[in-house]
Design a protein around this motif. Structure first.
Motif, mmCIF file in Angstrom:
data_model
loop_
_atom_site.group_PDB
_atom_site.id
_atom_site.type_symbol
_atom_site.label_atom_id
_atom_site.label_comp_id
_atom_site.label_asym_id
_atom_site.label_seq_id
_atom_site.Cartn_x
_atom_site.Cartn_y
_atom_site.Cartn_z
ATOM 1 N N GLU A 121 0.972 -1.180 -3.456
ATOM 2 C CA GLU A 121 2.101 -1.945 -2.937
ATOM 3 C C GLU A 121 2.701 -1.236 -1.727
ATOM 4 O O GLU A 121 3.036 -1.866 -0.724
ATOM 5 C CB GLU A 121 3.159 -2.125 -4.019
ATOM 6 C CG GLU A 121 4.318 -3.018 -3.576
ATOM 7 C CD GLU A 121 5.283 -3.322 -4.703
ATOM 8 O OE1 GLU A 121 6.354 -3.862 -4.398
ATOM 9 O OE2 GLU A 121 4.962 -3.020 -5.860
ATOM 10 N N MET A 122 2.817 0.093 -1.812
ATOM 11 C CA MET A 122 3.325 0.866 -0.681
ATOM 12 C C MET A 122 2.371 0.787 0.510
ATOM 13 O O MET A 122 2.794 0.604 1.653
ATOM 14 C CB MET A 122 3.517 2.320 -1.113
ATOM 15 C CG MET A 122 4.013 3.273 -0.010
ATOM 16 S SD MET A 122 2.678 3.943 1.033
ATOM 17 C CE MET A 122 1.827 4.956 -0.172
ATOM 18 N N LEU A 123 1.055 0.887 0.233
ATOM 19 C CA LEU A 123 0.058 0.846 1.309
ATOM 20 C C LEU A 123 0.065 -0.509 2.011
ATOM 21 O O LEU A 123 -0.013 -0.589 3.242
ATOM 22 C CB LEU A 123 -1.328 1.142 0.747
ATOM 23 C CG LEU A 123 -2.490 1.133 1.748
ATOM 24 C CD1 LEU A 123 -2.260 2.129 2.873
ATOM 25 C CD2 LEU A 123 -3.805 1.431 1.019
ATOM 26 N N SER A 124 0.189 -1.597 1.242
ATOM 27 C CA SER A 124 0.231 -2.927 1.869
ATOM 28 C C SER A 124 1.475 -3.060 2.740
ATOM 29 O O SER A 124 1.457 -3.706 3.794
ATOM 30 C CB SER A 124 0.182 -4.027 0.805
ATOM 31 O OG SER A 124 1.354 -4.041 0.018
ATOM 32 N N SER A 125 2.591 -2.446 2.323
ATOM 33 C CA SER A 125 3.807 -2.454 3.131
ATOM 34 C C SER A 125 3.605 -1.693 4.438
ATOM 35 O O SER A 125 4.048 -2.133 5.514
ATOM 36 C CB SER A 125 4.965 -1.849 2.346
ATOM 37 O OG SER A 125 6.134 -1.755 3.145
ATOM 38 N N GLU A 126 2.935 -0.545 4.360
ATOM 39 C CA GLU A 126 2.654 0.234 5.569
ATOM 40 C C GLU A 126 1.769 -0.551 6.533
ATOM 41 O O GLU A 126 1.914 -0.460 7.756
ATOM 42 C CB GLU A 126 1.980 1.565 5.189
ATOM 43 C CG GLU A 126 2.886 2.531 4.448
ATOM 44 C CD GLU A 126 4.110 2.903 5.275
ATOM 45 O OE1 GLU A 126 3.952 3.223 6.454
ATOM 46 O OE2 GLU A 126 5.228 2.855 4.727
#
Length: 287
Positions: free
Chosen positions: A230-235
């Motif tokens: 989820e964090m990676l998709s946000s980045e």
């Protein structure tokens, strides 16, 4: 190595299989393509694949692609590889089979005449994907062919959905429709490659010309933990938003949604590294 290298390819007419000598490339280069725009684009695409494989000393596949280029140069019918033509990893057969069905459906709907360049690119890149997946040694090359196929087939399908109007009396320009782009990322990366970053100019130009709203939806594959993805998709959405902002489009007006490994383009089991799922979908709409 393609199974065709051990037999005479059915339907090649007067062209016999050259074999594993790598001599087909020079013959294909000497030809002047004729026929439809689609055939000419196929010729250019297959010739490029042949040259690439020759440079890697894969003379057998170079010859296979050279023969396809030769057939296309004459305007003869050239079809994409059958799934059975390649010795594919078992876990890749499903996605390649569905992708071939998608390609053939577009061709049956008239993509070769309505979107000749995109249809030809989709076919050539499908065969590139098949060949690289059979070798299964260069993951970056596999991902590049797969991404290029996905981009080209989406454009061809869009051209089928939006037939060009015949010449007529001038009419007021229609309101711009929603358009979408897909930008792909490397494994565990939020960095835009040069190839994907080149799409930003097109996105910004379209958004500015139509005074449209821009939305970004970030995705990952299913390798790794849910919260990390989820964090990676946000980045990834932030990276695309920054690239858009650097081109003069207000980032505050760009809607960003991060879905992590949810809503994959290609359904997989957990922990699978699937290149088509590592993406940001960009939609530009005046609605």
């Amino acid at each position: 190595m393609n199974k065709f290298t051990n037999i005479v390819i059915a339907g090649l007419g007067s062209l016999a299989l050259v074999g594993c000598a790598g001599t087909g490339l020079e013959s294909a280069k000497d030809q002047t393509p004729s026929g439809s725009e689609f055939s000419k684009n196929l010729y250019d695409g297959y010739l490029g694949l042949s040259e690439g494989e020759y440079a890697e000393y894969d003379f057998a596949d170079s010859d296979v692609f050279a023969q396809k280029a030769s057939l296309a140069s004459e305007g003869s019918a050239v079809t994409p590889d059958e799934i059975s033509d390649r010795d594919l990893p078992e876990d890749k057969v499903s996605v390649l089979s569905s992708s071939r069905e998608r390609l053939m459906a577009a061709m049956a709907a008239g993509a070769a005449s309505k979107s000749p360049q995109n249809a030809a690119t989709a076919q050539v890149m499908f065969d590139c994907w098949m060949q690289e997946q059979e070798e299964n040694r260069q993951p970056d090359d596999i991902a590049a062919c797969q991404a290029a196929f996905s981009d080209a087939i989406a454009k061809a399908e869009a051209d089928l959905d939006e037939p060009k109007a015949v010449a007529a009396a001038p009419e007021p320009a229609p309101e711009p429709a929603t358009k979408s782009w897909v930008l792909y990322f490397g494994f565990d990366s939020a960095n835009l490659s040069d190839g994907e970053a080149s799409k930003i100019d097109e996105i910004v130009k379209y958004a500015k010309s139509s005074d449209a709203k821009v939305s970004l939806t970030g995705h990952t594959d299913r390798a790794g933990a849910d919260d990390y993805n989820e964090m990676l998709s946000s980045e990834r959405t932030k990276a695309v938003a920054k690239a858009i902002g650097d081109q003069g489009l207000g980032i505050d007006e760009v809607k960003q949604v991060s879905l992590g490994e949810n809503d994959p383009a290609v359904a997989t089991v957990d922990d699978v590294k699937e290149p088509l799922n590592r993406r940001v979908v960009v939609k530009v709409s005046n609605n």
